[in-house]
Write an enzyme that holds these catalytic residues in place. Structure first.
Site, PDB file in Angstrom:
ATOM      1  N   ASN A   9       2.592  25.787   0.862  1.00  0.00           N
ATOM      2  CA  ASN A   9       3.520  26.711   1.530  1.00  0.00           C
ATOM      3  C   ASN A   9       2.781  28.027   1.684  1.00  0.00           C
ATOM      4  O   ASN A   9       2.633  28.771   0.719  1.00  0.00           O
ATOM      5  CB  ASN A   9       4.787  26.880   0.679  1.00  0.00           C
ATOM      6  CG  ASN A   9       5.714  27.951   1.235  1.00  0.00           C
ATOM      7  OD1 ASN A   9       5.504  28.445   2.357  1.00  0.00           O
ATOM      8  ND2 ASN A   9       6.748  28.307   0.480  1.00  0.00           N
ATOM      9  N   LYS A  11       3.678  30.595   3.132  1.00  0.00           N
ATOM     10  CA  LYS A  11       4.590  31.753   3.220  1.00  0.00           C
ATOM     11  C   LYS A  11       4.148  32.630   4.391  1.00  0.00           C
ATOM     12  O   LYS A  11       3.625  32.102   5.371  1.00  0.00           O
ATOM     13  CB  LYS A  11       4.638  32.487   1.873  1.00  0.00           C
ATOM     14  CG  LYS A  11       5.001  31.515   0.729  1.00  0.00           C
ATOM     15  CD  LYS A  11       5.407  32.188  -0.551  1.00  0.00           C
ATOM     16  CE  LYS A  11       5.747  31.095  -1.583  1.00  0.00           C
ATOM     17  NZ  LYS A  11       6.218  31.652  -2.843  1.00  0.00           N
ATOM     18  N   HIS A  95      14.253  27.306   0.665  1.00  0.00           N
ATOM     19  CA  HIS A  95      13.360  27.948  -0.315  1.00  0.00           C
ATOM     20  C   HIS A  95      14.096  29.105  -0.978  1.00  0.00           C
ATOM     21  O   HIS A  95      14.905  29.791  -0.335  1.00  0.00           O
ATOM     22  CB  HIS A  95      12.084  28.447   0.389  1.00  0.00           C
ATOM     23  CG  HIS A  95      11.023  28.855  -0.577  1.00  0.00           C
ATOM     24  ND1 HIS A  95      11.035  30.074  -1.207  1.00  0.00           N
ATOM     25  CD2 HIS A  95       9.948  28.193  -1.059  1.00  0.00           C
ATOM     26  CE1 HIS A  95      10.000  30.142  -2.036  1.00  0.00           C
ATOM     27  NE2 HIS A  95       9.324  29.016  -1.955  1.00  0.00           N
ATOM     28  N   GLU A  97      13.217  31.998  -1.645  1.00  0.00           N
ATOM     29  CA  GLU A  97      13.037  33.295  -0.974  1.00  0.00           C
ATOM     30  C   GLU A  97      14.021  33.424   0.189  1.00  0.00           C
ATOM     31  O   GLU A  97      14.526  34.514   0.462  1.00  0.00           O
ATOM     32  CB  GLU A  97      11.578  33.446  -0.519  1.00  0.00           C
ATOM     33  CG  GLU A  97      10.669  33.714  -1.727  1.00  0.00           C
ATOM     34  CD  GLU A  97       9.235  33.255  -1.577  1.00  0.00           C
ATOM     35  OE1 GLU A  97       8.778  32.952  -0.461  1.00  0.00           O
ATOM     36  OE2 GLU A  97       8.549  33.193  -2.623  1.00  0.00           O
ATOM     37  N   GLU A 167      11.822  24.159  -7.848  1.00  0.00           N
ATOM     38  CA  GLU A 167      11.052  25.393  -7.970  1.00  0.00           C
ATOM     39  C   GLU A 167      11.854  26.408  -8.785  1.00  0.00           C
ATOM     40  O   GLU A 167      12.712  27.110  -8.225  1.00  0.00           O
ATOM     41  CB  GLU A 167      10.758  25.987  -6.587  1.00  0.00           C
ATOM     42  CG  GLU A 167       9.917  25.104  -5.696  1.00  0.00           C
ATOM     43  CD  GLU A 167       9.151  25.935  -4.663  1.00  0.00           C
ATOM     44  OE1 GLU A 167       7.942  25.705  -4.544  1.00  0.00           O
ATOM     45  OE2 GLU A 167       9.741  26.810  -4.009  1.00  0.00           O
ATOM     46  N   GLY A 173       5.193  32.645  -8.002  1.00  0.00           N
ATOM     47  CA  GLY A 173       4.348  33.818  -7.804  1.00  0.00           C
ATOM     48  C   GLY A 173       4.199  34.688  -9.034  1.00  0.00           C
ATOM     49  O   GLY A 173       3.713  35.824  -8.948  1.00  0.00           O
ATOM     50  N   SER A 212       3.814  28.515  -9.391  1.00  0.00           N
ATOM     51  CA  SER A 212       2.537  28.818 -10.053  1.00  0.00           C
ATOM     52  C   SER A 212       1.718  27.564 -10.383  1.00  0.00           C
ATOM     53  O   SER A 212       1.065  27.505 -11.418  1.00  0.00           O
ATOM     54  CB  SER A 212       2.762  29.673 -11.303  1.00  0.00           C
ATOM     55  OG  SER A 212       3.312  30.932 -10.938  1.00  0.00           O
TER      56      SER A 212
HETATM   57  P1  13P Z   1       3.415  30.034  -6.019  1.00  0.00           P
HETATM   58  O1  13P Z   1       2.638  28.735  -6.106  1.00  0.00           O
HETATM   59  O2  13P Z   1       2.654  31.125  -5.390  1.00  0.00           O
HETATM   60  O3  13P Z   1       4.036  30.376  -7.334  1.00  0.00           O
HETATM   61  O4  13P Z   1       4.638  29.742  -5.006  1.00  0.00           O
HETATM   62  C1  13P Z   1       5.432  28.649  -5.217  1.00  0.00           C
HETATM   63  C2  13P Z   1       6.322  28.462  -4.049  1.00  0.00           C
HETATM   64  O5  13P Z   1       7.234  29.226  -3.823  1.00  0.00           O
HETATM   65  C3  13P Z   1       6.044  27.337  -3.141  1.00  0.00           C
HETATM   66  O6  13P Z   1       7.073  27.135  -2.234  1.00  0.00           O
END
Ligand code: 13P
Length: 251
Positions: A9, A11, A95, A97, A167, A173, A212
């Site tokens: 992803n 982002k 997601h 976010e 997740e 992150g 992560s």
């Molecule tokens: P990270 O791997 O940067 O923690 O992000 C995870 C994520 O949100 C994948 O969709």
């Protein structure tokens, strides 16, 4: 055994020139990753580039969001049929976010899941609890409610060929991963919930872990019986890291 899947992803990261290097590196290295499917979910403007660079390779691609509507006066939105025109296989739905920053409710997420699945895309449905929810012992309840909202709207049949990603919000992150045991516990609960409606679909459902995931911890996470791969943020932007995570999934 369920096949493993590793999805990047990206982002809101990337540029035409940076993506070119990243995708070239992935294509060059993909031959060495063994029995694992890999996919990258890129920002909308880069779908054409992903399609062009990945079409003749074993790597799939997809988007990070879609509209719940088929078409119409929805300024700024992107429909499932448009993603299909750019060869997308996957689309991330719900997601954390998007839930937290753009107000996507369980009902919207469920409608997006249905839109993706009925168009022929593979939705990757994200679920997961916040730190406060985990600390107050609500993890199982929160994840179950997120799953049930989609199961009720879409029907369990729509989960055949779909993907779920667990997740935990506190692991995204932050460098904090759920321990393999913590993740396995939630994955098993998700599978049991689906099995309550259809055992065959539950047994075949790919459930990815995200939060992560790094080259260093991927192996110990992916070895767990109900963890079928990963949804990878930051580490998917680095060729060697993403390839190493794919490799960890192929063991
Ligand atoms: P990270 O791997 O940067 O923690 O992000 C995870 C994520 O949100 C994948 O969709």
């Amino acid at each position: 055994m369920r096949p493993k899947l590793v999805v990047g992803n990206w982002k809101m990261h990337g540029s035409l020139s940076g993506n070119k290097n990243l995708l070239q590196g992935l294509v060059a290295g993909v031959g060495a990753i063994g029995e694992v499917s890999a996919s990258v979910c890129v920002p909308f403007p880069y779908l054409a580039q992903a399609q062009q660079m990945l079409a003749a390779t074993p790597i799939s691609w997809g988007a990070q969001n879609l509209s719940e509507h088929a078409q119409g006066a929805y300024t700024g939105e992107v429909a499932a049929a448009m993603l299909l025109e750019f060869g997308c296989r996957h689309v991330i739905v719900g997601h954390s976010e998007r839930r937290a920053l753009y107000g996507e409710t369980d009902a919207v997420v469920a409608a997006k899941f249905v839109a993706a699945k009925s168009a022929g895309l593979v939705p990757i449905l994200c679920v997961g609890e916040t730190l406060a929810q985990r600390e107050s012992g609500q993890t199982a309840e929160v994840v179950a409610a997120q799953m049930v909202a989609v199961l009720d709207k879409a029907g369990v049949g729509a989960f055949a060929g779909a993907v779920v990603a667990y997740e935990p919000v506190w692991a995204i992150g932050t460098g904090k991963t759920a321990s393999p045991e913590q993740a396995q516990e939630v994955h098993a609960a998700i599978r049991a919930l689906v099995a309550g409606r259809d055992e065959v679909i539950a047994a075949g459902l790919q459930i990815l872990y995200g939060g992560s995931v790094k080259a260093q911890n991927a192996g110990e996470i992916f070895v767990k019986p109900d963890i079928d791969g990963g949804l990878v943020g930051g580490a998917s932007l680095v060729v060697d890291d993403f390839l190493a995570i794919c490799q960890a999934a192929s063991r």
